[in-house]
Each structure stands twice: as C-alpha cells, then as structure tokens.
Design a protein around this motif. Structure first.
Motif, PDB file in Angstrom:
ATOM      1  N   THR A   1      -4.462  -8.191  -3.670  1.00 37.05           N
ATOM      2  CA  THR A   1      -5.636  -8.149  -2.864  1.00 37.05           C
ATOM      3  C   THR A   1      -5.602  -9.518  -1.880  1.00 37.05           C
ATOM      4  O   THR A   1      -6.592  -9.671  -1.063  1.00 37.05           O
ATOM      5  CB  THR A   1      -6.918  -7.782  -3.131  1.00 37.05           C
ATOM      6  OG1 THR A   1      -7.463  -8.765  -4.164  1.00 37.05           O
ATOM      7  CG2 THR A   1      -7.119  -6.459  -3.820  1.00 37.05           C
TER       8      THR A   1
ATOM      9  N   ARG B   1      -9.952  -5.209   2.795  1.00 37.25           N
ATOM     10  CA  ARG B   1     -10.804  -3.939   2.987  1.00 37.25           C
ATOM     11  C   ARG B   1     -10.719  -3.061   4.111  1.00 37.25           C
ATOM     12  O   ARG B   1     -10.467  -1.972   4.323  1.00 37.25           O
ATOM     13  CB  ARG B   1     -11.977  -4.062   2.325  1.00 37.25           C
ATOM     14  CG  ARG B   1     -12.637  -2.609   2.133  1.00 37.25           C
ATOM     15  CD  ARG B   1     -13.861  -2.496   1.365  1.00 37.25           C
ATOM     16  NE  ARG B   1     -14.661  -1.016   1.546  1.00 37.25           N
ATOM     17  CZ  ARG B   1     -15.850  -0.738   1.153  1.00 37.25           C
ATOM     18  NH1 ARG B   1     -16.396  -1.601   0.429  1.00 37.25           N
ATOM     19  NH2 ARG B   1     -16.215   0.638   1.299  1.00 37.25           N
TER      20      ARG B   1
ATOM     21  N   LEU C   1      -8.606   5.645  -4.219  1.00 37.41           N
ATOM     22  CA  LEU C   1      -7.864   4.344  -4.018  1.00 37.41           C
ATOM     23  C   LEU C   1      -7.693   3.642  -5.323  1.00 37.41           C
ATOM     24  O   LEU C   1      -8.799   3.465  -6.009  1.00 37.41           O
ATOM     25  CB  LEU C   1      -8.469   3.564  -3.022  1.00 37.41           C
ATOM     26  CG  LEU C   1      -7.904   2.011  -2.817  1.00 37.41           C
ATOM     27  CD1 LEU C   1      -6.274   2.272  -2.250  1.00 37.41           C
ATOM     28  CD2 LEU C   1      -8.407   1.251  -2.025  1.00 37.41           C
TER      29      LEU C   1
ATOM     30  N   VAL D   1      -7.198  -2.082   4.898  1.00 36.75           N
ATOM     31  CA  VAL D   1      -6.945  -1.014   4.228  1.00 36.75           C
ATOM     32  C   VAL D   1      -7.665   0.452   4.626  1.00 36.75           C
ATOM     33  O   VAL D   1      -7.041   1.554   4.593  1.00 36.75           O
ATOM     34  CB  VAL D   1      -7.015  -1.368   2.745  1.00 36.75           C
ATOM     35  CG1 VAL D   1      -6.778  -0.007   1.937  1.00 36.75           C
ATOM     36  CG2 VAL D   1      -5.990  -2.322   2.166  1.00 36.75           C
TER      37      VAL D   1
ATOM     38  N   LEU E   1       0.714  -1.329  -0.173  1.00 33.59           N
ATOM     39  CA  LEU E   1      -0.222   0.244  -0.008  1.00 33.59           C
ATOM     40  C   LEU E   1       0.984   1.391   0.087  1.00 33.59           C
ATOM     41  O   LEU E   1       1.520   1.473   0.970  1.00 33.59           O
ATOM     42  CB  LEU E   1      -1.173  -0.125   1.146  1.00 33.59           C
ATOM     43  CG  LEU E   1      -2.018   1.247   1.399  1.00 33.59           C
ATOM     44  CD1 LEU E   1      -2.913   1.361   0.270  1.00 33.59           C
ATOM     45  CD2 LEU E   1      -2.501   1.026   2.711  1.00 33.59           C
TER      46      LEU E   1
ATOM     47  N   LEU F   1      -3.036   0.006  -3.867  1.00 27.92           N
ATOM     48  CA  LEU F   1      -3.077  -1.224  -3.216  1.00 27.92           C
ATOM     49  C   LEU F   1      -2.589  -2.291  -4.269  1.00 27.92           C
ATOM     50  O   LEU F   1      -3.273  -2.454  -5.297  1.00 27.92           O
ATOM     51  CB  LEU F   1      -4.291  -1.437  -2.659  1.00 27.92           C
ATOM     52  CG  LEU F   1      -4.213  -2.936  -1.966  1.00 27.92           C
ATOM     53  CD1 LEU F   1      -3.226  -3.328  -0.957  1.00 27.92           C
ATOM     54  CD2 LEU F   1      -5.690  -3.465  -1.561  1.00 27.92           C
TER      55      LEU F   1
END
Length: 321
Positions: free
Chosen positions: A83, A95, A116, A98, A71, A80
């Motif tokens: 995932t 999520r 983002l 983050v 990140l 980012l």
C-alpha cells in the motif's frame, strides 16, 4: 489454500487462457522531477498490464522510496499487494486510485458484490503505510504485517518452504515465504501473467539482508519455483540502480532519469542467489552489475550511503545557482 467461495456470473477463464499473451510491461515509469524545474508528475502512476492486471508506482515526489504496488483481479475479489510509503490520502490517494480501478473493472465485468484483499510483500513501512486508508472499506480484508498474521491468513502450515494458494475466483496465486530481508516476506507467482513478485528480496537496487542464511535459502526456493512454473518476469518493489552496471542512485534520490527496467529475468535472479552465497560470510556492501547486497548491519556501508546522498544534494544545489 485460501479459496473464493462466492458464486458469480460471467466467469473469466483464468486457467485455459493462461498465460495471457497480450499483456505488456512496455512503460516508461515516472522517475521523479528535477528539483525547482517547475515540472510535476502524478502522485501515483497507473499501468494496465492487461485488463485484469495493474502495476502502480508511488511518485518520488511523495516518497523517495517510490514503491511499486500490484493489483490483480479475479472473478470474486481483487488483491492489492502493498500500500505504499505514506498514510496521507492527500499526498498519495492509494485507496481512491484502487477504488477507481475496481469501479472501472466492475463496469466491464458486473458483479453484485466484489471483495478486496490488501496484503503485503513484507512489513516494512514503505510497503504498509497506506493500510490506514483501507480501514472500514466494505468487503475488504487487510492482512496483518506480522508473521503470525501472514501465516494464519494464507494458511501456511510449514513456513517458509510451503507453497500455498490464494484463490481470487479462478485466478489462483501461488505464495511462498521468502524471509531474509524481513521475517514475514512473501513472494507471489501469478500463472495468468507468469509474473513472480519478489518485494524487496529481488529487485534492481540495494538488497538489505537481515538473515543471510534465510535469504539464500529463500533464493534457492524462489529459483526452483520460477523454473518449475516458467516465470516470465521477476518484479520487485523498487528501482534504485542506474543503467550503468554497478552504479546505484544515492539513498534518498528523488530524480532518477536513467533507471533500468523494473522487470528482471530469472537469470538475473539466479545471479542474485549466486552472489548472495558468494558473500554470505562477508558483512558489508557488495556491488554487482544489477544489484547491491548489504549483508547485515554495516556502519561503513551506511556511512558511505549517507555521504553519497549529501554530495548528491550539494551537487544539485550548486548546479541550480
């Protein structure tokens, strides 16, 4: 070049102050827990390299892949990279984690709006499964995992050789195509940290090559990029080797107490390049001190990995009795 266009106050100077000298990768990564030990570890480990750079690792209790996510914060938006290996936020709240990190960053660097970008080093499931958690998130762009989507979003006109830019608002990342492991693989150089992110192309583990010609070409270009930009660390997406040269953990291992460091050197990346060229015409698994190259599909190599994994599980079960 993908450019940030929003006007923001209190701009952080990511150019004059680069590279940052205070960042650190001095961290002991969580490496799973001994089965039936009663121990536990967080679903996601968070390490702040510096105020604007975070490395996350998904726990081996969630997935044996235990991928690393990155990140990066800029003045206008964050990115980012990857995932993770699960879409279930209850098992691995990517999520939520983050969002909390962005909220903390914004408390120190207030913005009226902040975006983002969710992108990927490549499209294999253990790097994109968490995308579903970001569906519907405001001011968020989730880049598709297929090659046309990657080329379109980043603005590649000459794939894969071109080096394109992703502007996060003063923090400009340099991105190039690195197919060979996967057709949409990219690698990212960050001048702020002098990190070169290589996904599954270079890391201390099993390097699975689908297209050896593309792989060696990518490594040639990565090496030139690292040398010309002065890359400080080469950071991949997994750790699968042990600290014993030439010895990896069996496939599926969920407890790896003797891992080497995540970061590799440019010299080690050169070694990957040279090794790949040396085995380019030899299908199968080829073991080197810091990595293993799997050149194309190999039933014998896969069978050996499965057998090692079964024996490892049997030894653990026997030890617990």
């Amino acid at each position: 070049m993908w450019v940030a266009t929003d006007s923001q106050p209190d701009q952080i100077d990511f150019v004059t102050n680069a590279p940052i000298a205070s960042g650190s990768l001095d961290v002991r990564w969580h490496h799973g827990v001994l089965p039936r030990s009663g121990s536990s570890e967080p679903q996601i480990q968070v390490h702040r390299v510096d105020e604007h750079t975070v490395v996350l690792r998904q726990s081996k209790t969630v997935s044996y892949e235990a991928p690393f996510l990155y990140l990066f914060f800029g003045n206008v938006r964050a990115v980012l990279l990857d995932t993770g290996a699960t879409d279930d936020p209850a098992r691995c709240p990517v999520r939520e984690t983050v969002d909390d990190l962005i909220k903390t960053w914004l408390s120190r660097h207030p913005r009226t709006a902040y975006g983002l970008v969710v992108a990927h080093t490549h499209g294999h499931r253990d790097h994109v499964a968490g995308d579903a958690q970001f569906v519907g998130r405001p001011r968020t762009t989730v880049v598709g995992k297929d090659l046309p989507s990657v080329r379109s979003f980043f603005g590649f006109r000459a794939w894969p050789d071109q080096v394109v830019q992703l502007d996060l608002g003063g923090r400009v990342l340099e991105i190039t195509g690195t197919p060979g492991h996967h057709d949409s693989s990219i690698s990212i150089f960050d001048p702020w940290t002098e990190f070169l992110l290589t996904g599954d192309t270079v890391y201390p583990g099993r390097l699975y090559v689908q297209d050896m010609s593309a792989f060696t070409d990518s490594l040639d270009r990565l090496t030139r990029l690292a040398e010309s930009r002065g890359a400080r660390h080469v950071l991949g997406a997994h750790i699968e080797m042990t600290r014993t040269p030439g010895r990896d953990y069996p496939l599926g291992t969920t407890y790896q107490p003797k891992e080497p460091a995540l970061q590799m050197t440019v010299d080690q990346m050169r070694a990957v390049r040279d090794a790949a060229k040396s085995v380019a015409d030899l299908p199968g698994a080829h073991t080197f001190d810091d990595f293993i190259i799997f050149n194309g599909p190999s039933r014998a190599a896969v069978a050996q990995q499965v057998t090692r994994s079964m024996w490892a599980r049997l030894r653990r079960a026997t030890t617990r009795r």
